[in-house]
Design an enzyme around this catalytic site. Structure first.
Site, PDB file in Angstrom:
ATOM      1  N   ALA A 121       0.817  -1.216   0.000  1.00 17.77           N
ATOM      2  CA  ALA A 121       0.000   0.000   0.000  1.00 17.77           C
ATOM      3  C   ALA A 121       0.851   1.267   0.000  1.00 17.77           C
ATOM      4  O   ALA A 121       0.327   2.371   0.089  1.00 17.77           O
ATOM      5  CB  ALA A 121      -0.933   0.004   1.207  1.00 17.77           C
ATOM      6  N   ASP A 171      11.938   6.377   4.166  1.00 17.38           N
ATOM      7  CA  ASP A 171      11.064   5.428   4.850  1.00 17.38           C
ATOM      8  C   ASP A 171      11.633   5.019   6.203  1.00 17.38           C
ATOM      9  O   ASP A 171      10.940   5.021   7.216  1.00 17.38           O
ATOM     10  CB  ASP A 171      10.845   4.188   3.982  1.00 17.38           C
ATOM     11  CG  ASP A 171      10.130   4.507   2.690  1.00 17.38           C
ATOM     12  OD1 ASP A 171       9.628   5.640   2.545  1.00 17.38           O
ATOM     13  OD2 ASP A 171      10.074   3.627   1.811  1.00 17.38           O
TER      14      ASP A 171
END
Length: 384
Positions: A121, A171
């Protein structure tokens, strides 16, 4: 994610005793996509979904790891030649190797882990996994001598060296440095960062998952990175001070338009404009101007769809639905090729938007998008 659930599985699969429990979050990125590996700015925040792992040293020279979600068990040693075949286990192995390279005396351990970051996702489940183990190994074997910046780099190096993805630092940084109620503007060149309070009254952040899966190790991601490097090389001939697209202006790009391919030009145009959009959004947030924030999000989606070409039919459709419903801002989030749109929605429009998006998406694609409300939360930590 439930600590007790992870603990029960750890007890079941190992010797009946317990270890220490650690967690790291996935992340959203409000704006600033594909800018990190170009030396630019990103604007992420940690979320309330992530990975939880229980870990206990086992006195052996090997790691015994159980993936609760996959119901898969793997054992591997700690030397370079011991790399496991299972892709999920390579993340843990890579973190072990990268921590060893930084002087941490990693010993064998038993571990079980689970997560509630939606896979595919664009919320960086892999970074959450890497950060969890980097933080844990630093605590268990390193006396916390590796600083948080280096823990983020451990996760990035794991992706580069063991998983075949040339990702930027965003990230892992967001997962390690996350702070409840704040987004982080990270300068990916200097690694300077600043927290911006993010509590938008009257608005909600919601992700719509297209349920289209993508694999970031695909050649498409690395190909776009190569395009950016091609343009930098062309500009560098007349501007030797340039290291990244972050150092370039549209004037510099236009000056080499005849020397680079049309594709490379479009990729660079998107990145240069996106780096500026991050700064514009930060300025708008300091003024409480969420309309401008939303406008910039739509501009980002257009750039990712038409210039960087990392969107897809499903994501473009969800972006159009958001616009039709009067949503303040919407764009594809993450690397692209599937995943989610991130949407800044006025409270009074929320229910209508979600209902309309589900109905229209199912009518067109035969399945419903998943909906994830976003709560900005804390980064890597020990739970018990």
């Amino acid at each position: 994610m439930d600590i007790e659930f992870v603990r029960s599985r750890f007890i079941k699969h190992f010797d009946g005793t317990t270890g220490s429990v650690y967690a790291s979050p996935g992340r959203i990125n409000l704006i600033g996509e594909h800018t990190d590996y170009n030396g630019g700015f990103v604007f992420p925040g940690a979320v309330d979904k992530g990975m939880i792992a229980e870990i206990k040293p086992n006195g052996k020279d090997k790691v015994c790891a159980y993936s609760i979600d996959l119901k898969d068990y793997v054992e591997f040693g700690l030397n370079e030649e011991d790399a496991p075949k299972a892709s999920w286990a390579r993340y843990i192995f890579g973190v072990c190797r990268e921590m060893i390279k930084r002087g941490v005396e990693v010993k064998g351990f038993n571990t079980a882990f689970a997560g509630d970051v939606p896979l595919g996702a664009g919320m960086s489940s892999s970074a959450a996994l890497e950060s969890t183990y980097a933080f844990a190994l630093n605590d268990l074997f390193g006396d916390n001598k590796v600083d948080k910046f280096e823990l983020a780099k451990v996760g990035q190096a794991t992706e580069h060296n063991y998983c075949g993805v040339k990702c930027g630092i965003m990230d892992q940084f967001a997962s390690v440095f996350g702070k409840a109620g704040s987004l982080i503007r990270l300068d990916c060149r200097s690694l300077e960062y600043q927290y911006f309070p993010f509590n938008p009254e009257g608005y909600r952040l919601v992700l719509l998952d297209s349920v289209v899966k993508h694999e970031l190790a695909s050649s498409a991601y690395n190909k776009r990175r190569q395009s950016c490097e091609n343009v930098v090389a062309a500009i560098k001939k007349t501007h030797p001070e340039v290291e990244f697209l972050r150092d370039c202006s549209m004037e510099m790009l236009n000056a080499v338009k005849a020397e680079v391919s049309e594709e490379d030009y479009k990729r660079a145009e998107y990145v240069i404009e996106e780096i500026q959009r991050v700064l514009d959004v930060c300025d708008a947030l300091e003024k409480g101007d969420y309309e401008t924030v939303g406008q910039k999000m739509y501009e980002t989606h257009h750039g990712m769809s038409k210039l960087y070409e990392v969107s897809c039919e499903e994501l473009d459709f969800l972006n159009d639905v958001a616009f039709d419903c009067g949503v303040t801002g919407s764009r594809v989030m993450g690397g692209g090729f599937g995943g989610c749109t991130i949407n800044l929605v006025k409270n009074e429009l929320y229910e209508t938007f979600i209902t309309t998006a589900k109905e229209r998406y199912k009518e067109k694609f035969g399945r419903s998008p998943k909906v994830y409300d976003v709560v900005i939360s804390d980064g890597s930590r020990k739970l018990c």
